[in-house]
Design an enzyme around this catalytic site. Structure first.
Site, mmCIF file in Angstrom:
data_model
loop_
_atom_site.group_PDB
_atom_site.id
_atom_site.type_symbol
_atom_site.label_atom_id
_atom_site.label_comp_id
_atom_site.label_asym_id
_atom_site.label_seq_id
_atom_site.Cartn_x
_atom_site.Cartn_y
_atom_site.Cartn_z
ATOM 1 N N GLU A 320 0.889 -1.177 0.000
ATOM 2 C CA GLU A 320 0.000 0.000 0.000
ATOM 3 C C GLU A 320 0.909 1.204 0.000
ATOM 4 O O GLU A 320 1.689 1.406 0.927
ATOM 5 C CB GLU A 320 -0.910 -0.032 1.241
ATOM 6 C CG GLU A 320 -2.147 0.855 1.082
ATOM 7 C CD GLU A 320 -1.916 2.270 1.548
ATOM 8 O OE1 GLU A 320 -1.578 3.115 0.668
ATOM 9 O OE2 GLU A 320 -2.053 2.544 2.732
ATOM 10 N N CYS A 354 -2.623 8.299 4.016
ATOM 11 C CA CYS A 354 -2.506 7.802 2.641
ATOM 12 C C CYS A 354 -3.671 8.268 1.780
ATOM 13 O O CYS A 354 -3.543 8.438 0.574
ATOM 14 C CB CYS A 354 -2.444 6.278 2.633
ATOM 15 S SG CYS A 354 -1.076 5.593 3.563
#
Length: 568
Positions: A320, A354
């Site tokens: 990720e 994120c």
């Protein structure tokens, strides 16, 4: 000397057994077969609330202390000559943790130790493994909540609410939901169409060890990336971020107190390239569970490829890697919702999520009103120590982040295509402080609309109202990332057009909501393109990455004839 060592081991084992018995008593009413996870309730931490008082007591316990954090392999602690410090980002003269980088030999020792622990752990029934992590969840929910909160606030500069939704609530959710998901995904058994044949599936852990390489921005991700493989019968090496060391070590100790056997998760602070080199050269690498930068993940992938002929099994890679997340606004949108949602998405935790909104596309007709509403909010936002409950955001994580973010703001100040609407000031004299900054661009493909900044910087492109499809198509292709995105729209026709346009542009997509705030069990998280492998942490499918399924057919009637039916 041997007698002393035996006595120390006995006392350590006795102490651990007492801890395990105490911890297990926390979940007496837990039943693995019927358990249904629910999201962790979050206290308000309001004035005079008991939770605020308890939190400040925990903060006082840690704030003037430099915690010594060893490398932990099995039941052994190691300290090397390569000493490092984690500082408080909002007051970088204060050291909150002292830790040590593992040498290549120590990293290899951690691998060997994990492999020794693997067989017994993998054969431990899933129900028993889940019981340990359910116990850890209960400890974090109650007795240890303020410890994970305080260490996250001090070490990662999160305010009270950001620490709560991360280190407490989300980590508890990951642990509890994973226990439910582990049961659900392993319930499937193949068909046995006749009484003479029994078909079955055995859900094994992967052969070898997993490496969990975790980021600074979410304590919950640190605890999740190492515990998810372990729950499914694997062993893992946990390499925490240098800038999340204290909170991650706190979580590691909770896992051990909850009953996790030594060696199942080894805690291995290390220099990134050194750690990556050692793990990828091991023939027993089962997989890498990673959250971090694109550059680092690509490096790991290349190292695995270079060593592919050496592996016992093909390593599995989970990554990720962040994003350049967007808010795309239609002229029919609710103006206040756009302003509030964008400020929160772009600037909560200093844009270091994120999923944080980094670029916005908005109709020219409503931009002045949205801009004013955003400016009104930004005037009220205070920047300072996260220990002050009035603070909306604090410092960015370290000097590298500060300098990177500052360079983009300086670029904006000197670009003819860009103008700074709000913020723009940076000050690292005491902490790494960057004002929430809004930049307006006349070029929708300027680098500031394409490159990940990972800080409190929002770029805005006002587009001609009736050309929304043209600019939506452009927005869908402007960035190499595809993590999160949001559209704000009331018009039903435009809504369907925009949903279709952004189909491939985000792994997590929001309609009339901000691009941040995914919740375990509600919005499993992960993105496409350079944002990662989209394995959807927080959902049931994620755990299958850590399972090696063995199918077994047992025939009860002997096979007597070789002649095929078609040959008769």
């Amino acid at each position: 000397m041997n007698n002393i060592r035996l006595l120390q081991n006995f006392l350590r084992s006795s102490s651990r057994l007492q801890h395990v018995r105490w911890a297990s008593s926390l979940i007496q009413n837990y039943d693995f077969e019927s358990f249904v996870a629910a999201n962790e309730p979050m206290p308000s931490y309001g004035p005079d609330s008991p939770e605020r008082k308890q939190l400040y007591e925990a903060l006082n316990k840690y704030k003037d202390t430099t915690t010594d954090i060893p490398i932990v392999i099995g039941d052994e602690e190691f300290r090397t000559k390569d000493v490092r410090y984690q500082v408080m980002p909002f007051d970088h003269q204060k050291k909150t943790a002292k830790f040590y980088y593992a040498t290549p030999d120590i990293i290899q020792k951690a691998i060997d130790n994990s492999l020794k622990a693997r067989k017994q752990w993998e054969l431990t029934p899933l129900e028993k493994r889940a019981e340990i992590f359910m116990t850890a969840a209960e400890m974090i929910s109650k007795q240890k909540r303020m410890d994970v909160m305080a260490t996250t606030m001090l070490g990662q500069a999160k305010n009270i609410w950001q620490a709560e939704i991360d280190a407490a609530a989300e980590l508890v959710d990951f642990l509890r939901f994973n226990c439910q998901f582990s049961r659900d995904i392993t319930r499937y058994q193949p068909l046995s169409p006749s009484e003479s044949v029994n078909n079955s599936a055995i859900y094994r852990g992967c052969e070898g060890f997993w490496a969990a390489i975790t980021p600074f921005n979410f304590t919950a991700i640190g605890g999740h990336l190492c515990s998810a493989p372990a729950l499914m019968g694997n062993v893992s090496l946990w390499k925490p971020s240098d800038t999340a060391m204290l909170s991650n070590y706190t979580v590691f100790k909770i896992f051990r107190e909850a009953g996790l056997p030594p060696g199942v998760i080894n805690f291995v602070p290390a220099d990134g390239p050194v750690f990556g080199d050692v793990i990828t050269k091991s023939p027993h690498l089962a997989g890498v569970n990673f959250t971090g930068s694109v550059r680092t993940f690509k490096t790991i992938w290349k190292l695995v490829a270079q060593n592919l002929d050496n592996y016992v099994s093909y390593p599995r890679l989970i990554g990720e890697c962040g994003g350049k997340n967007f808010h795309f606004v239609h002229k029919s949108a609710d103006v206040k919702s756009v302003a509030v949602g964008t400020v929160r998405s772009a600037f909560e935790y200093g844009g270091q999520k994120c999923s944080a909104c980094s670029r916005m596309y908005i109709p020219q007709s409503i931009w002045p009103e949205v801009k004013q509403k955003m400016l009104d909010i930004l005037k009220e936002i205070q920047l300072g120590s996260p220990l002050d409950n009035k603070i909306f955001l604090s410092a960015v994580i370290d000097d590298k982040a500060f300098n990177r973010i500052k360079s983009y703001i300086e670029y904006a100040k000197n670009s003819p295509n860009l103008s700074i609407v709000a913020g723009g000031k940076c000050d690292d004299s005491q902490g790494y402080f960057v004002q929430p900054t809004v930049i307006e661009t006349s070029d929708p493909q300027d680098k500031i609309m394409q490159e990940e900044i990972f800080g409190p910087v929002l770029s805005v492109f006002p587009y001609p109202d009736d050309e929304y499809l043209k600019y939506a198509q452009m927005a869908s292709k402007t960035s190499p990332f595809a993590l999160t995105g949001a559209i704000f729209v009331k018009d039903s026709v435009a809504r369907e057009e925009l949903v279709d346009t952004f189909r491939e542009s985000a792994g997590n997509f929001y309609i009339n909501d901000k691009s941040t705030g995914s919740v375990v069990g509600q919005q499993p998280f992960g993105g496409d393109r350079l944002s990662g492998t989209n394995d959807k942490a927080g959902g049931p499918h994620y755990l299958m990455k850590f399972v090696s399924v063995k199918c077994v057919k047992e025939t009860k009637t002997p096979l007597k004839e070789w002649l095929l039916p078609s040959m008769k």
